[in-house]
Design an enzyme around this catalytic site. Structure first.
Site, mmCIF file in Angstrom:
data_model
loop_
_atom_site.group_PDB
_atom_site.id
_atom_site.type_symbol
_atom_site.label_atom_id
_atom_site.label_comp_id
_atom_site.label_asym_id
_atom_site.label_seq_id
_atom_site.Cartn_x
_atom_site.Cartn_y
_atom_site.Cartn_z
ATOM 1 N N GLY A 52 0.827 -1.199 0.000
ATOM 2 C CA GLY A 52 0.000 0.000 0.000
ATOM 3 C C GLY A 52 0.857 1.242 0.000
ATOM 4 O O GLY A 52 0.485 2.273 0.568
ATOM 5 N N LEU A 57 -1.167 6.624 4.453
ATOM 6 C CA LEU A 57 -0.536 6.078 5.653
ATOM 7 C C LEU A 57 0.943 5.820 5.418
ATOM 8 O O LEU A 57 1.782 6.129 6.263
ATOM 9 C CB LEU A 57 -1.235 4.790 6.080
ATOM 10 N N LYS A 193 -4.997 -0.975 12.362
ATOM 11 C CA LYS A 193 -6.412 -0.945 12.694
ATOM 12 C C LYS A 193 -7.169 -0.199 11.596
ATOM 13 O O LYS A 193 -6.550 0.551 10.837
ATOM 14 C CB LYS A 193 -6.622 -0.307 14.070
ATOM 15 N N GLU A 261 -10.320 16.213 21.210
ATOM 16 C CA GLU A 261 -9.771 16.803 19.989
ATOM 17 C C GLU A 261 -10.481 18.132 19.733
ATOM 18 O O GLU A 261 -11.716 18.205 19.850
ATOM 19 C CB GLU A 261 -9.962 15.879 18.788
ATOM 20 N N ASP A 280 -13.847 4.477 17.043
ATOM 21 C CA ASP A 280 -12.659 5.176 16.567
ATOM 22 C C ASP A 280 -11.618 5.378 17.659
ATOM 23 O O ASP A 280 -10.412 5.345 17.385
ATOM 24 C CB ASP A 280 -13.074 6.537 15.993
ATOM 25 N N HIS A 285 -7.865 2.789 21.535
ATOM 26 C CA HIS A 285 -6.871 3.616 22.220
ATOM 27 C C HIS A 285 -7.090 3.665 23.738
ATOM 28 O O HIS A 285 -6.192 3.346 24.526
ATOM 29 C CB HIS A 285 -6.900 5.045 21.673
ATOM 30 N N LYS A 381 -14.880 14.817 19.785
ATOM 31 C CA LYS A 381 -14.318 15.696 18.764
ATOM 32 C C LYS A 381 -14.953 17.072 18.881
ATOM 33 O O LYS A 381 -16.013 17.238 19.482
ATOM 34 C CB LYS A 381 -14.560 15.118 17.364
ATOM 35 N N ARG A 417 -0.500 13.005 31.836
ATOM 36 C CA ARG A 417 -0.868 13.631 30.563
ATOM 37 C C ARG A 417 -0.174 12.883 29.427
ATOM 38 O O ARG A 417 1.055 12.873 29.330
ATOM 39 C CB ARG A 417 -0.456 15.097 30.571
ATOM 40 N N ASP A 445 5.154 18.831 39.855
ATOM 41 C CA ASP A 445 5.006 18.834 38.406
ATOM 42 C C ASP A 445 6.240 18.284 37.705
ATOM 43 O O ASP A 445 7.353 18.797 37.874
ATOM 44 C CB ASP A 445 4.748 20.278 37.962
#
Length: 569
Positions: A52, A57, A193, A261, A280, A285, A381, A417, A445
């Site tokens: 591909g 990708l 995936k 997002e 998705d 994830h 999103k 994070r 932190d």
């Protein structure tokens, strides 16, 4: 392999790739056992086939990630990279197509691009054709034979990267089985995936692949497992003695996992509408992150089978998701008309779509460690910021109401994070500076960019490609793990679709439906802590990513007044 031979292969004026390998890639090649794993393959010949190669990708992820390994010395000296696709293209076309993305990936190594492209060729062939695959492999075999004639090369390995739609995975695997298996080394396949659309399709795809290959050959890639802070999870958990006694339902009240997002589908509405935010993001994830966060200790973090065994055991303890523990939403345009709604996407054919672009749900794990601790999973999103993080909220301080009368003691939280601005920070309560005993909250932190500066931090795909070369399958999804993930989410997705649950509207650029916060509070997330966070605003919008002293004092004082008034103190 001797260092000298690798140095002689580099273009003049550049540092030896072997030397770079010992100094970079986050030190992967520096330490004892990892050093042995890295260089176990480095003296072999390597044939990479990007199936591909004409797609997005390949140009955006696969070739740039291979280039990262090249400039850092993690590709063998004897390497060839064959681009394979159905289009009638040339080597020159491939080189022109990928070069901008190589420059973007490694801006400080543009002088190495020419050397890398010498390894890259393009060949045309049909995905399902064993004949054209054989033609390609006959060419590769000549390269391997020449490599094996060298005294220092004893193996010729093959890596196939499936940068193609899942619908042709089985056909390509059959063609590889017929003529692509290495005879003088290992054969490995990287599969992208989505791994199915639901439990039934995932089972069907797995069965087709299993006809030709066992799990030892297959590396199902989820790029989230290659992110710095996700890979750091195991070290953070099991490399610090003070965390393990706290990592359970006796001290943790709830775990809040979020993926945000700041953009919508942006011309991808047609594709997104067939998946939705649950498929998705959440089924793969976020569930992968949850399993690493909550699993029991593996025998070794370098033992892929051990890590994946513990992940599967954890996933088997996840209870069925109840519809009453789910909030779904779909973004609408802004009031000023500057940002469109989901249904305004020109590529979306179904203007009555009820596909969720936002979802918040409660997952519950029934085992000794986590029974009674809600895992709040939230993704969406077109929200107010880009962020992926894990927020661990600890229980109330016992006796705090008597010890600190008329004072509100905020909950302690450990925040990991994942992106952007990778960091780990612990929200702790301390005495406010000065002649007062007033408690206030601040952060211990560890923000990576502040602590480590311009540390070399390769892409997630580069890390995972290296793990494939090392043969470490711990960062990849095993068949039973994949099917269990679909067993958790497929019933919920089916129920949402069959009952035609209408997603709640939320404005582009907001936090999502207010009902999602109400669900989190209902599940057990501390309401006062949530109020404090909402008043503070996004952490990344603050100066240097943290509260100023004055801001924090104002937020805490206001919150304390609200809480003490409610309590009647």
């Amino acid at each position: 392999m001797e260092k000298k031979s690798l140095e002689s292969s580099k273009p003049s004026g550049t540092q030896s790739r072997m030397t770079i390998a010992t100094d970079q890639m986050d030190g992967d090649a520096k330490h004892g056992s990892e050093d042995n794993m890295v260089f176990k393959y480095i003296g072999d010949a390597l044939t990479v086939v990007v199936i591909g190669a004409s797609g997005d990708l390949a140009k955006k992820k696969t070739y740039p990630s291979l280039f990262t390994l090249f400039v850092r010395g993690f590709l063998p000296e004897r390497t060839m990279i064959y681009g394979y696709a159905r289009s009638e293209k040339t080597n020159e076309w491939l080189h022109e197509r990928v070069t901008p993305f190589l420059k973007k990936q490694e801006p400080e190594h543009e002088e190495d691009i020419k050397g890398f492209l010498k390894l890259c060729v393009y060949r045309r062939g049909q995905y399902a054709s064993a004949e054209t695959m054989k033609t390609l492999m006959d060419e590769a075999r000549k390269f391997e034979k020449a490599s094996l004639s060298l005294a220092k090369v004893s193996k010729a390995n093959r890596l196939f990267y499936f940068a193609i739609p899942p619908s042709v995975y089985a056909d390509v695997a059959g063609a590889i089985k017929a003529s692509g298996i290495a005879t003088d080394g290992w054969t490995r396949m990287i599969i992208e995936k989505p791994f199915g659309h639901d439990l039934e399709s995932a089972q069907e795809l797995s069965q087709k692949l299993s006809k030709n290959f066992t799990e030892d050959f297959i590396y199902r890639i989820d790029h989230y497992l290659g992110k710095e802070m996700v890979q750091n999870m195991l070290v953070l958990r099991f490399g610090n003695v003070f965390f393990e006694p706290l990592w359970n339902n006796k001290y943790i009240d709830c775990v809040y996992m979020s993926f945000k997002e700041p953009f919508g589908t942006e011309g991808r509405g047609g594709y997104f509408d067939s998946s939705g935010i649950i498929r998705d993001v959440m089924q793969n994830h976020l569930l992968q992150v949850l399993s690493l966060f909550a699993m029991e200790p593996p025998v070794s973090i370098d033992d892929g089978a051990s890590v994946r065994n513990e992940k599967v055991k954890l996933l088997k303890s996840v209870e069925p998701i109840k519809l009453e523990d789910v909030v779904v939403g779909q973004y609408v345009g802004t009031k000023d008309g500057k940002k469109p709604g989901y249904k305004d996407d020109d590529t979306l054919k179904n203007k009555d779509s009820i596909t969720p672009t936002f979802c918040s749900m409660i997952l519950r794990i029934c085992n000794q460690r986590w029974d009674g601790v809600p895992f709040i999973m939230r993704a969406g999103k077109a929200l107010n910021q880009r962020k992926a993080e894990i927020r661990v909220q600890f229980r109330k301080v016992p006796g705090a109401r008597n010890m600190f009368p008329s004072e509100y003691i905020p909950r302690n939280e450990l925040v990991i994070r994942l992106q952007p601005n990778e960091s780990v920070f612990l929200r702790t309560n301390v005495k406010a500076p000065g002649l007062t005993s007033h408690p206030t909250q601040n952060e211990l932190d560890l923000t990576y960019k502040n602590r480590y500066g311009k540390v070399d931090n390769p892409s997630a795909y580069s890390r995972l490609l290296l793990e494939v070369l090392r043969g470490n399958q711990g960062a990849f999804v095993r068949k039973d793990e994949l099917l269990r993930a679909w067993e958790i989410f497929s019933p919920l997705i089916k129920e949402l679709e069959e009952k035609k649950v209408q997603p709640l509207p939320y404005e582009y650029g907001g936090r999502g439906p207010p009902e999602a916060d109400q669900l989190a509070i209902k599940a057990g997330y501390d309401e006062q802590t949530l109020n404090l966070r909402l008043k503070a605003g996004p952490r990344d919008a603050r100066k240097d990513g943290r509260y100023t002293t004055r801001e924090l004092d104002v937020y805490v004082e206001n919150l304390q007044e609200e809480v003490t008034e409610e309590d009647g103190n």
